[in-house]
Enzyme design. Structure first.
Site, PDB file in Angstrom:
ATOM      1  N   LYS A  16       0.447  -1.245   0.564  1.00  0.00           N
ATOM      2  CA  LYS A  16       0.463  -0.213  -0.241  1.00  0.00           C
ATOM      3  C   LYS A  16       1.063   0.611  -0.244  1.00  0.00           C
ATOM      4  O   LYS A  16       0.258   2.088  -0.823  1.00  0.00           O
ATOM      5  CB  LYS A  16      -0.716   0.237   0.997  1.00  0.00           C
ATOM      6  N   ARG A  91     -11.299   1.108   9.194  1.00  0.00           N
ATOM      7  CA  ARG A  91     -10.877  -0.116  10.016  1.00  0.00           C
ATOM      8  C   ARG A  91     -11.878  -1.198  10.445  1.00  0.00           C
ATOM      9  O   ARG A  91     -11.494  -2.534  10.557  1.00  0.00           O
ATOM     10  CB  ARG A  91      -9.783  -0.651  10.808  1.00  0.00           C
ATOM     11  N   ARG A 130      12.392 -12.394   6.683  1.00  0.00           N
ATOM     12  CA  ARG A 130      13.967 -11.149   6.870  1.00  0.00           C
ATOM     13  C   ARG A 130      14.043 -11.892   8.152  1.00  0.00           C
ATOM     14  O   ARG A 130      13.787 -12.342   9.293  1.00  0.00           O
ATOM     15  CB  ARG A 130      12.548  -9.806   7.561  1.00  0.00           C
ATOM     16  N   ARG A 164      13.708 -10.956  13.814  1.00  0.00           N
ATOM     17  CA  ARG A 164      12.996 -10.178  15.231  1.00  0.00           C
ATOM     18  C   ARG A 164      11.676 -11.071  15.876  1.00  0.00           C
ATOM     19  O   ARG A 164      11.179 -11.994  14.501  1.00  0.00           O
ATOM     20  CB  ARG A 164      12.518  -9.604  14.491  1.00  0.00           C
ATOM     21  N   ARG A 175      -1.006 -12.523  12.992  1.00  0.00           N
ATOM     22  CA  ARG A 175      -1.220 -10.899  12.669  1.00  0.00           C
ATOM     23  C   ARG A 175      -2.308 -11.186  11.357  1.00  0.00           C
ATOM     24  O   ARG A 175      -3.023  -9.614  11.256  1.00  0.00           O
ATOM     25  CB  ARG A 175       0.147 -10.075  12.548  1.00  0.00           C
TER      26      ARG A 175
END
Length: 219
Positions: A16, A91, A130, A164, A175
């Site tokens: 986005k 949202r 990552r 992480r 998520r």
């Protein structure tokens, strides 16, 4: 061309941010990101900004009506006369209903919702790929950017890497599930209103933008 009043939708990692910048550059409309307007409202101590600050200071979630109020404050400004693009709002369905009332009252109705669609599983791979060199902090990605020599950091030659917690697949998956749950009713809501334009976000960045530009130019 009619004034463009847009909502930009897409799951985390769908691209986005990149597309928003291209839209703003080409169509000269104001990019309204909820994170930015929250910070600005609190910094400028607007009525709604102070209300939001009170919840945040107590570690509580900012209720919908305060978020709606901050968006209304922002959409009341003159710089959106020639169009705006909301990013990160609405949202949920309550906020979508509020936006209808706000934009109608201000005579700034939303005339298109661009939804950048990427399969959630693809996004989990994108976002959980990552990893970082423990020694120097150089960042790599399992799909897009591997070290030149497997297991050895290009920058410092170290062999110790870590992920992480935010980037671990199970965290990213959770998520993503939360976001899919929130996004799906909104997609249906805007589809029913005939405002939804879904773009395939799994193509190259320029190809995605070409589709978006075509849609917006035809409005």
């Amino acid at each position: 061309m009619a004034t463009l009043n847009l909502v930009l939708m897409g799951l985390p990692g769908a691209g986005k941010g990149t597309q928003a910048q291209k839209i703003v550059d080409d169509f000269n409309i104001v990019h309204i990101s909820t994170g930015d307007i929250f910070r600005s409202a609190m910094k400028n101590k607007t009525t709604m900004g102070l209300k939001a600050q009170a919840f945040i200071d107590k570690g509580e979630l900012v209720p919908d009506e305060v978020t709606d109020g901050i968006v209304k404050e922002r959409l009341s400004k003159d710089d959106v006369n020639d169009g705006y693009m909301l990013d990160g709002y609405p949202r949920n369905l309550e906020q979508a209903d509020a936006l209808e009332s706000i934009s109608s009252e201000l005579k700034r109705d939303v005339n298109a919702v661009i939804n950048i669609h990427v399969d959630p599983e693809v996004l989990v791979k994108r976002l959980s790929g990552r990893f970082i060199c423990k020694t120097c902090g150089a960042t790599y990605h399992k799909i897009y950017h591997l070290p030149k020599v497997e297991g050895t950091c290009d920058v410092c030659g170290g062999h110790d890497f870590y992920q992480r917690d935010d980037d671990k697949p199970e965290t990213v998956k959770n998520r993503m599930n939360v976001n899919v749950k929130m996004n799906t009713p909104l997609v249906d809501f805007y589809e029913e209103k005939g405002l939804l334009y879904t773009v395939n976000g799994e193509q190259y960045i320029d190809k995605v933008y070409k589709e978006i530009k075509q849609i917006l130019s035809n409005l």
